[in-house]
Write an enzyme that holds these catalytic residues in place. Structure first.
Site, PDB file in Angstrom:
ATOM      1  CG  HIS A  55     -51.919 -32.244 -25.463  1.00 48.57           C
ATOM      2  ND1 HIS A  55     -52.617 -31.955 -26.608  1.00 48.57           N
ATOM      3  CD2 HIS A  55     -50.687 -31.704 -25.625  1.00 48.57           C
ATOM      4  CE1 HIS A  55     -51.846 -31.264 -27.442  1.00 48.57           C
ATOM      5  NE2 HIS A  55     -50.669 -31.101 -26.877  1.00 48.57           N
ATOM      6  CD  GLU A  57     -57.701 -32.598 -23.572  1.00 49.44           C
ATOM      7  OE1 GLU A  57     -56.459 -32.429 -23.453  1.00 49.44           O
ATOM      8  OE2 GLU A  57     -58.414 -31.832 -24.235  1.00 49.44           O
ATOM      9  CB  SER A  80     -62.147 -27.178 -28.170  1.00 51.15           C
ATOM     10  OG  SER A  80     -62.359 -28.040 -29.266  1.00 51.15           O
ATOM     11  CB  CYS A  82     -55.682 -30.846 -29.942  1.00 47.94           C
ATOM     12  SG  CYS A  82     -54.735 -32.274 -29.329  1.00 47.94           S
ATOM     13  CB  CYS A  85     -57.094 -34.609 -26.570  1.00 49.12           C
ATOM     14  SG  CYS A  85     -55.427 -34.257 -25.933  1.00 49.12           S
TER      15      CYS A  85
END
Lengths: 155, 155
Positions: A55, A57, A80, A82, A85
């Site tokens: 992902h 992040e 935002s 998940c 993360c």
């Protein structure tokens, strides 16, 4: 040094745009020191590397390399975070998260705030547009990225 | 097909022992289908790859490759999953987690149970011994792996 959240977000958004140009999931992130020093940046690489663990992040976190701790860092992400993360942020004690938008997806940032993490939600229209376009064009890829079975592959 | 949790755990423990032999953090994991088919296995690679994002569970998840969903999978790990790895389980809807031990570290498995994930805690003495030895020999590496500042680098 005064940190301008919009300048930090611009780095994450540039990563998201790179991901979009590569045909990937258009989410970007960056990890900064609290003085604004860039430590690592990256974008979702599910499509590019065939890697579901990357992902935005986690890619930025990975690209920052090994650090003894993260208590002096800021995570910036276009969307935002998940639960995966958000769990990263909580486990590694990242104290501050700047978020482009939470309109197209609402992850774990309220949970993080409840655990003492400073959350800045910027409601950036360009971040929202990236995701709105992506979700309308590639819904199956978006659902795959957040682990939601589409109706055709419900177990 | 009846699943034997100890047989699945043996795969994760073999990964942890590989990590130990490589001088890394001795935590291993594996992702299985609910029929016991191995989908991916791996161990923590912080030391080996200089990659802080590769906890055992994320490595096994990565090695399983892209999947449309995870509602029919089982995550097996030698140690209670930290918040990062618990977030992975929650986000991707992995419904069942088998854990070697939670004595040396208590992560987010109660939180997962509260969100409907089936948790099997096996209290495996060999998994506990791996971590007890590691933490006593390399405390600074262990604290780095879970993002806890050691006294010398408190911010």
């Amino acid at each position: 040094m005064q940190i301008d959240p919009l300048k930090l977000l611009a780095v994450a958004r540039a990563e998201a745009e790179l991901g979009q140009a590569e045909g990937g999931v258009p989410i970007g992130a960056a990890l900064f020191g609290r003085d604004g020093t860039l430590l690592g940046r990256g974008h979702n690489r599910r499509v590019q590397d065939g890697d579901p663990s990357l992902h935005a992040e986690t890619t930025a976190f990975r690209n920052a390399g090994r650090r003894p701790h993260y208590r002096d860092t800021i995570m910036v992400t276009t969307l935002s975070p998940c639960w995966y993360c958000s769990g990263l942020v909580r486990q590694f004690g990242i104290p501050h998260v700047i978020i482009g938008e939470a309109e197209t997806f609402h992850g774990g940032h309220d949970w993080l705030a409840g655990h003492g993490v400073t959350i800045e939600l910027l409601d950036d229209p360009a971040c929202t547009a990236l995701m709105t376009d992506f979700i309308s064009q590639r819904p199956e890829l978006w659902f795959e990225d957040i682990g939601v079975p589409s109706t055709s592959d419900n177990p």
